[in-house]
Motif scaffolding. Structure first.
Motif, PDB file in Angstrom:
ATOM      1  N   TYR A  75       7.092 -12.231  -1.791  1.00  0.00           N
ATOM      2  CA  TYR A  75       8.059 -13.207  -1.274  1.00  0.00           C
ATOM      3  C   TYR A  75       9.351 -12.528  -0.804  1.00  0.00           C
ATOM      4  O   TYR A  75      10.451 -12.912  -1.169  1.00  0.00           O
ATOM      5  N   LYS A  76       9.157 -11.462  -0.021  1.00  0.00           N
ATOM      6  CA  LYS A  76      10.240 -10.740   0.657  1.00  0.00           C
ATOM      7  C   LYS A  76      11.177 -10.004  -0.300  1.00  0.00           C
ATOM      8  O   LYS A  76      12.268  -9.584   0.091  1.00  0.00           O
ATOM      9  N   GLU A  77      10.741  -9.816  -1.549  1.00  0.00           N
ATOM     10  CA  GLU A  77      11.545  -9.059  -2.499  1.00  0.00           C
ATOM     11  C   GLU A  77      10.707  -7.943  -3.119  1.00  0.00           C
ATOM     12  O   GLU A  77       9.488  -8.078  -3.262  1.00  0.00           O
ATOM     13  N   ILE A  78      11.364  -6.856  -3.502  1.00  0.00           N
ATOM     14  CA  ILE A  78      10.665  -5.740  -4.136  1.00  0.00           C
ATOM     15  C   ILE A  78      10.265  -6.145  -5.556  1.00  0.00           C
ATOM     16  O   ILE A  78      11.128  -6.457  -6.381  1.00  0.00           O
ATOM     17  N   LEU A  79       8.975  -6.139  -5.815  1.00  0.00           N
ATOM     18  CA  LEU A  79       8.464  -6.449  -7.145  1.00  0.00           C
ATOM     19  C   LEU A  79       8.472  -5.200  -8.021  1.00  0.00           C
ATOM     20  O   LEU A  79       8.826  -5.240  -9.193  1.00  0.00           O
ATOM     21  N   ASP A  80       8.099  -4.074  -7.432  1.00  0.00           N
ATOM     22  CA  ASP A  80       8.077  -2.800  -8.157  1.00  0.00           C
ATOM     23  C   ASP A  80       7.824  -1.690  -7.147  1.00  0.00           C
ATOM     24  O   ASP A  80       7.347  -1.937  -6.033  1.00  0.00           O
ATOM     25  N   ILE A  81       8.162  -0.466  -7.531  1.00  0.00           N
ATOM     26  CA  ILE A  81       7.887   0.718  -6.711  1.00  0.00           C
ATOM     27  C   ILE A  81       7.206   1.740  -7.613  1.00  0.00           C
ATOM     28  O   ILE A  81       7.740   2.103  -8.664  1.00  0.00           O
ATOM     29  N   ARG A  82       6.024   2.214  -7.193  1.00  0.00           N
ATOM     30  CA  ARG A  82       5.248   3.127  -8.019  1.00  0.00           C
ATOM     31  C   ARG A  82       4.913   4.394  -7.225  1.00  0.00           C
ATOM     32  O   ARG A  82       4.385   4.324  -6.125  1.00  0.00           O
ATOM     33  N   ARG A  83       5.259   5.545  -7.793  1.00  0.00           N
ATOM     34  CA  ARG A  83       4.910   6.818  -7.153  1.00  0.00           C
ATOM     35  C   ARG A  83       3.428   7.083  -7.355  1.00  0.00           C
ATOM     36  O   ARG A  83       2.918   6.952  -8.456  1.00  0.00           O
ATOM     37  N   TYR A  84       2.738   7.476  -6.280  1.00  0.00           N
ATOM     38  CA  TYR A  84       1.307   7.762  -6.424  1.00  0.00           C
ATOM     39  C   TYR A  84       0.919   9.166  -5.957  1.00  0.00           C
ATOM     40  O   TYR A  84      -0.233   9.574  -6.110  1.00  0.00           O
ATOM     41  N   LYS A  85       1.867   9.912  -5.433  1.00  0.00           N
ATOM     42  CA  LYS A  85       1.538  11.255  -4.965  1.00  0.00           C
ATOM     43  C   LYS A  85       2.813  12.080  -4.878  1.00  0.00           C
ATOM     44  O   LYS A  85       3.849  11.592  -4.443  1.00  0.00           O
ATOM     45  N   GLY A  86       2.730  13.338  -5.319  1.00  0.00           N
ATOM     46  CA  GLY A  86       3.834  14.255  -5.091  1.00  0.00           C
ATOM     47  C   GLY A  86       4.798  14.412  -6.249  1.00  0.00           C
ATOM     48  O   GLY A  86       4.518  14.037  -7.389  1.00  0.00           O
ATOM     49  N   ASP A  87       5.962  14.978  -5.947  1.00  0.00           N
ATOM     50  CA  ASP A  87       6.948  15.366  -6.963  1.00  0.00           C
ATOM     51  C   ASP A  87       7.644  14.157  -7.581  1.00  0.00           C
ATOM     52  O   ASP A  87       8.093  13.256  -6.870  1.00  0.00           O
ATOM     53  N   TRP A  88       7.769  14.164  -8.893  1.00  0.00           N
ATOM     54  CA  TRP A  88       8.369  13.024  -9.595  1.00  0.00           C
ATOM     55  C   TRP A  88       9.870  12.915  -9.368  1.00  0.00           C
ATOM     56  O   TRP A  88      10.466  11.844  -9.500  1.00  0.00           O
ATOM     57  N   ASP A  89      10.523  14.037  -9.031  1.00  0.00           N
ATOM     58  CA  ASP A  89      11.982  14.016  -8.934  1.00  0.00           C
ATOM     59  C   ASP A  89      12.500  13.805  -7.515  1.00  0.00           C
ATOM     60  O   ASP A  89      13.704  13.883  -7.270  1.00  0.00           O
ATOM     61  N   THR A  90      11.603  13.503  -6.567  1.00  0.00           N
ATOM     62  CA  THR A  90      12.047  13.203  -5.202  1.00  0.00           C
ATOM     63  C   THR A  90      12.652  11.806  -5.154  1.00  0.00           C
ATOM     64  O   THR A  90      12.159  10.893  -5.815  1.00  0.00           O
ATOM     65  N   LYS A  91      13.692  11.641  -4.365  1.00  0.00           N
ATOM     66  CA  LYS A  91      14.363  10.346  -4.275  1.00  0.00           C
ATOM     67  C   LYS A  91      13.954   9.617  -2.997  1.00  0.00           C
ATOM     68  O   LYS A  91      13.927  10.195  -1.922  1.00  0.00           O
ATOM     69  N   ILE A  92      13.659   8.331  -3.142  1.00  0.00           N
ATOM     70  CA  ILE A  92      13.328   7.489  -2.009  1.00  0.00           C
ATOM     71  C   ILE A  92      14.561   6.683  -1.622  1.00  0.00           C
ATOM     72  O   ILE A  92      15.360   6.302  -2.492  1.00  0.00           O
ATOM     73  N   ASP A  93      14.733   6.437  -0.331  1.00  0.00           N
ATOM     74  CA  ASP A  93      15.905   5.705   0.151  1.00  0.00           C
ATOM     75  C   ASP A  93      15.634   4.205   0.092  1.00  0.00           C
ATOM     76  O   ASP A  93      14.901   3.656   0.921  1.00  0.00           O
ATOM     77  N   PHE A 152      10.378  -6.945   8.939  1.00  0.00           N
ATOM     78  CA  PHE A 152       8.970  -7.354   8.987  1.00  0.00           C
ATOM     79  C   PHE A 152       8.889  -8.885   9.004  1.00  0.00           C
ATOM     80  O   PHE A 152       8.600  -9.532   8.009  1.00  0.00           O
ATOM     81  N   THR A 153       9.110  -9.463  10.155  1.00  0.00           N
ATOM     82  CA  THR A 153       9.215 -10.920  10.284  1.00  0.00           C
ATOM     83  C   THR A 153       7.884 -11.636  10.073  1.00  0.00           C
ATOM     84  O   THR A 153       7.866 -12.806   9.702  1.00  0.00           O
ATOM     85  N   SER A 154       6.775 -10.959  10.307  1.00  0.00           N
ATOM     86  CA  SER A 154       5.454 -11.594  10.163  1.00  0.00           C
ATOM     87  C   SER A 154       4.792 -11.263   8.827  1.00  0.00           C
ATOM     88  O   SER A 154       3.590 -11.415   8.662  1.00  0.00           O
ATOM     89  N   GLN A 155       5.563 -10.834   7.851  1.00  0.00           N
ATOM     90  CA  GLN A 155       5.008 -10.353   6.586  1.00  0.00           C
ATOM     91  C   GLN A 155       4.306 -11.465   5.810  1.00  0.00           C
ATOM     92  O   GLN A 155       4.729 -12.618   5.808  1.00  0.00           O
ATOM     93  N   PRO A 156       3.212 -11.111   5.116  1.00  0.00           N
ATOM     94  CA  PRO A 156       2.550 -12.071   4.232  1.00  0.00           C
ATOM     95  C   PRO A 156       3.350 -12.247   2.946  1.00  0.00           C
ATOM     96  O   PRO A 156       4.344 -11.545   2.722  1.00  0.00           O
ATOM     97  N   ASN A 157       2.893 -13.145   2.073  1.00  0.00           N
ATOM     98  CA  ASN A 157       3.629 -13.425   0.837  1.00  0.00           C
ATOM     99  C   ASN A 157       3.573 -12.284  -0.168  1.00  0.00           C
ATOM    100  O   ASN A 157       4.428 -12.185  -1.039  1.00  0.00           O
ATOM    101  N   SER A 158       2.548 -11.446  -0.081  1.00  0.00           N
ATOM    102  CA  SER A 158       2.539 -10.226  -0.891  1.00  0.00           C
ATOM    103  C   SER A 158       1.820  -9.129  -0.126  1.00  0.00           C
ATOM    104  O   SER A 158       0.806  -9.388   0.533  1.00  0.00           O
ATOM    105  N   TYR A 159       2.356  -7.949  -0.199  1.00  0.00           N
ATOM    106  CA  TYR A 159       1.816  -6.794   0.516  1.00  0.00           C
ATOM    107  C   TYR A 159       2.483  -5.541  -0.038  1.00  0.00           C
ATOM    108  O   TYR A 159       3.370  -5.624  -0.906  1.00  0.00           O
ATOM    109  N   ALA A 160       2.050  -4.390   0.440  1.00  0.00           N
ATOM    110  CA  ALA A 160       2.651  -3.132  -0.012  1.00  0.00           C
ATOM    111  C   ALA A 160       3.129  -2.317   1.177  1.00  0.00           C
ATOM    112  O   ALA A 160       2.432  -2.202   2.185  1.00  0.00           O
TER     113      ALA A 160
END
Length: 245
Positions: free
Chosen positions: A156-174, A185-193
């Protein structure tokens, strides 16, 4: 309320995602019923959620006479600026015939289950994906060397969670980039990744977008996973989302 959850022929949940979904829906008071193949499900109530592989989800929707596009979300038009690389359509045979186009990433355009996306660098990389009877449509992408990759679960257009699945644990995401992508993403579904990666320069770049109807948990909590699946199922079936809270 009922949730059908896929198992193997021995009655064990077919993977960890199914077990996590079981825990989530059970804790929310859902009646749980196991199935192996979606054709086994006899009731015609679209409110009853189905949890399983993409093939079974498509079977169930078809059995409910619910049409959905064959093409997955992948690379939405609204998010092109976040990809920071060229994406184009082709076919397996066209790619194979043009060696100058190799050193790319390809994935099926419409038939998601045909093969997992892969890097094409040599003739050996075509083993198992060339079909002599049918020239398979593919999406092609320039290669980017991602240092770390994350899956951002959006509900519903909000971040539910962010999970790292590959690579260095100490890298920062913006996070600002992620929020900007959600807003774009104007055409986004109610849940997606939104799958994002960070390259050696520290740039946060969109890898791809995945529909929320049959995604893996990647460590998402059972309650959040149930809410995530419920949001997309209710949208696909045009029924009430009882976990919309």
């Amino acid at each position: 309320m009922k949730a059908y959850i896929q198992t193997n022929k021995s009655g064990e949940f077919y993977n960890v995602n199914a077990f996590v979904a079981f825990e989530g829906f059970k804790n929310f008071g859902y009646e749980i019923e196991k199935f192996v193949d979606a054709h086994e499900i006899s009731d015609n109530n679209p409110e009853n959620i189905v949890v399983g592989g993409i093939g079974n989800i498509r079977k169930r929707l078809q059995n409910l006479n619910i049409r959905r596009p064959d093409k997955e979300i992948d690379y939405p038009e609204e998010l092109k600026s976040f990809l920071k690389r060229n994406i184009w359509e082709s076919t397996i045979n066209q790619v194979f015939a043009d060696k100058s186009s190799w050193n790319i990433f390809i994935k099926p355009k419409t038939e998601t289950k045909l093969f997992a996306g892969k890097v094409i660098q040599t003739e050996m990389d075509f083993l198992g994906i060339i079909n002599e009877e049918k020239d398979i449509e593919v999406l092609c992408s320039e290669l980017i060397d991602f240092k770390t990759e994350w899956r951002c679960f959006i509900r519903y257009k909000e971040i539910l969670d962010i999970r790292r699945y590959k690579g260095d644990w100490d890298t920062k995401i913006d996070l600002k980039t992620i929020v900007s992508a959600i807003n774009s993403f104007t055409s986004q579904p109610n849940s997606y990744a939104l799958d994002f990666g960070v390259n050696e320069k520290g740039e946060t770049i969109l890898v791809e977008v995945n529909d929320g109807h049959s995604l893996g948990t990647y460590g998402l909590s059972s309650s959040n996973y149930a809410k995530f699946l419920s949001a997309r199922w209710s949208e696909l079936t045009q029924t009430e989302d009882y976990l919309n809270f």
